[in-house]
Design a protein around this motif. Sequence first.
Motif, PDB file in Angstrom:
ATOM      1  N   GLY A  66       0.920  -1.247  -0.052  1.00 18.34           N
ATOM      2  CA  GLY A  66      -0.036  -0.081  -0.052  1.00 18.34           C
ATOM      3  C   GLY A  66       1.071   1.198  -0.034  1.00 18.34           C
ATOM      4  N   ILE A  67       0.668   2.159   0.900  1.00 18.47           N
ATOM      5  CA  ILE A  67       1.317   3.479   1.081  1.00 18.47           C
ATOM      6  C   ILE A  67       2.345   3.266   2.158  1.00 18.47           C
ATOM      7  N   PHE A 103       2.301  -0.241   7.740  1.00 14.77           N
ATOM      8  CA  PHE A 103       2.754  -1.018   8.573  1.00 14.77           C
ATOM      9  C   PHE A 103       4.463  -0.900   8.417  1.00 14.77           C
ATOM     10  N   ASP A 104       4.938  -0.677   7.049  1.00 16.34           N
ATOM     11  CA  ASP A 104       6.244  -0.266   7.201  1.00 16.34           C
ATOM     12  C   ASP A 104       6.912   0.802   7.923  1.00 16.34           C
ATOM     13  N   LEU A 105       6.103   1.774   7.930  1.00 13.10           N
ATOM     14  CA  LEU A 105       6.515   3.038   8.831  1.00 13.10           C
ATOM     15  C   LEU A 105       6.469   2.760  10.404  1.00 13.10           C
ATOM     16  N   GLY A 106       5.535   1.913  10.618  1.00  9.40           N
ATOM     17  CA  GLY A 106       5.393   1.541  12.063  1.00  9.40           C
ATOM     18  C   GLY A 106       6.385   0.438  12.639  1.00  9.40           C
ATOM     19  N   PHE A 107       7.089  -0.371  11.534  1.00 10.42           N
ATOM     20  CA  PHE A 107       8.062  -1.226  11.798  1.00 10.42           C
ATOM     21  C   PHE A 107       9.434  -0.398  11.907  1.00 10.42           C
ATOM     22  N   GLU A 108       9.655   0.605  10.792  1.00 15.63           N
ATOM     23  CA  GLU A 108      10.872   1.419  10.991  1.00 15.63           C
ATOM     24  C   GLU A 108      10.988   2.528  12.187  1.00 15.63           C
ATOM     25  N   GLN A 109       9.700   2.742  12.796  1.00 12.55           N
ATOM     26  CA  GLN A 109       9.775   3.632  14.090  1.00 12.55           C
ATOM     27  C   GLN A 109      10.180   2.492  15.107  1.00 12.55           C
ATOM     28  N   ALA A 110       9.888   1.400  15.002  1.00 10.81           N
ATOM     29  CA  ALA A 110      10.087   0.392  16.171  1.00 10.81           C
ATOM     30  C   ALA A 110      11.751   0.119  16.015  1.00 10.81           C
ATOM     31  N   GLY A 111      12.261   0.370  15.064  1.00  8.29           N
ATOM     32  CA  GLY A 111      13.829   0.024  14.745  1.00  8.29           C
ATOM     33  C   GLY A 111      14.070  -0.750  13.824  1.00  8.29           C
ATOM     34  N   PHE A 112      13.058  -1.250  12.865  1.00  9.99           N
ATOM     35  CA  PHE A 112      13.537  -2.058  11.801  1.00  9.99           C
ATOM     36  C   PHE A 112      13.825  -1.295  10.492  1.00  9.99           C
ATOM     37  N   ALA A 113      14.469  -2.024   9.627  1.00  7.68           N
ATOM     38  CA  ALA A 113      15.013  -1.158   8.317  1.00  7.68           C
ATOM     39  C   ALA A 113      14.133  -2.102   7.417  1.00  7.68           C
ATOM     40  N   THR A 114      13.560  -1.328   6.365  1.00  8.28           N
ATOM     41  CA  THR A 114      12.643  -1.876   5.332  1.00  8.28           C
ATOM     42  C   THR A 114      13.583  -2.393   4.405  1.00  8.28           C
ATOM     43  N   ARG A 115      13.905  -3.570   3.884  1.00  9.07           N
ATOM     44  CA  ARG A 115      14.715  -3.954   2.754  1.00  9.07           C
ATOM     45  C   ARG A 115      14.012  -3.730   1.520  1.00  9.07           C
ATOM     46  N   TRP A 116      12.648  -4.155   1.459  1.00  7.98           N
ATOM     47  CA  TRP A 116      11.984  -4.396   0.098  1.00  7.98           C
ATOM     48  C   TRP A 116      10.533  -4.459   0.430  1.00  7.98           C
ATOM     49  N   GLN A 117       9.864  -3.784  -0.523  1.00  8.83           N
ATOM     50  CA  GLN A 117       8.101  -3.851  -0.641  1.00  8.83           C
ATOM     51  C   GLN A 117       7.696  -4.033  -2.192  1.00  8.83           C
ATOM     52  N   VAL A 118       6.627  -5.015  -1.879  1.00  9.94           N
ATOM     53  CA  VAL A 118       5.999  -5.216  -3.033  1.00  9.94           C
ATOM     54  C   VAL A 118       4.419  -4.485  -3.149  1.00  9.94           C
ATOM     55  N   GLU A 119       4.165  -4.097  -4.337  1.00  8.97           N
ATOM     56  CA  GLU A 119       3.012  -3.143  -4.277  1.00  8.97           C
ATOM     57  C   GLU A 119       2.865  -3.129  -5.672  1.00  8.97           C
ATOM     58  N   ILE A 120       1.428  -3.205  -6.167  1.00 11.92           N
ATOM     59  CA  ILE A 120       1.104  -3.469  -7.723  1.00 11.92           C
ATOM     60  C   ILE A 120       0.657  -2.312  -8.276  1.00 11.92           C
ATOM     61  N   ASN A 121       0.031  -1.391  -7.002  1.00  9.55           N
ATOM     62  CA  ASN A 121      -0.602  -0.023  -7.724  1.00  9.55           C
ATOM     63  C   ASN A 121       0.527   0.944  -7.984  1.00  9.55           C
ATOM     64  N   ASP A 122       0.548   1.510  -8.900  1.00 11.76           N
ATOM     65  CA  ASP A 122       1.638   2.612  -9.411  1.00 11.76           C
ATOM     66  C   ASP A 122       1.431   3.774  -8.455  1.00 11.76           C
ATOM     67  N   ILE A 123       0.267   4.360  -8.030  1.00 14.28           N
ATOM     68  CA  ILE A 123       0.444   5.614  -7.500  1.00 14.28           C
ATOM     69  C   ILE A 123       1.032   5.133  -5.833  1.00 14.28           C
ATOM     70  N   CYS A 124       0.445   3.991  -5.414  1.00 16.77           N
ATOM     71  CA  CYS A 124       1.115   3.596  -4.089  1.00 16.77           C
ATOM     72  C   CYS A 124       2.492   3.429  -4.185  1.00 16.77           C
ATOM     73  N   ALA A 160       4.577   4.823  -6.042  1.00 14.62           N
ATOM     74  CA  ALA A 160       5.483   5.970  -6.293  1.00 14.62           C
ATOM     75  C   ALA A 160       5.577   6.729  -4.485  1.00 14.62           C
ATOM     76  N   VAL A 161       4.415   6.715  -3.958  1.00 18.71           N
ATOM     77  CA  VAL A 161       4.457   7.044  -2.409  1.00 18.71           C
ATOM     78  C   VAL A 161       5.636   6.091  -1.523  1.00 18.71           C
ATOM     79  N   LEU A 162       5.559   5.023  -1.787  1.00 18.50           N
ATOM     80  CA  LEU A 162       6.610   3.971  -1.215  1.00 18.50           C
ATOM     81  C   LEU A 162       8.108   4.783  -1.542  1.00 18.50           C
TER      82      LEU A 162
END
Length: 109
Positions: free
Chosen positions: A27-28, A31-52, A54-56
């Motif tokens: 999505g946008i 969940f990723d933001l919450g995990f990063e705020q908890a100290g995680f590093a986002t390594r990859w994201q899968v999202e089919i929607n072009d607009i979402c 772009a936000v990612l």
Amino acid sequence: MDAQFTPSQPTPSQSQRKPTVGSLFAGIGGFDLGFEQAGFATRWQVEINDICRAVLADRFPHAQQFIDVRTCLPELSPVDVIIGGFPCQDGFHCRQAARAGRQAHRLVL
């Protein structure tokens, strides 16, 4: 003779390494933001929607972006945690697709 316990100190590389997270149906990136705020590093994201996606790309420039979960799985690097949003396209667009004469898509994991 008193024995004193001294815990071993982690090496700098152990203490500085953040746990990693990968995100399916990102999505946008809520969940990723919450995990990063908890100290995680986002390594990859899968999202089919072009607009979402772009936000990612704007919010998570350090994360690798993928388009389709059905084709990218062999390319995903190992992570400590895999999170996933709900793929809501079918639920949201199902009636609209039927009205427009289109067939709704189903994704089965």
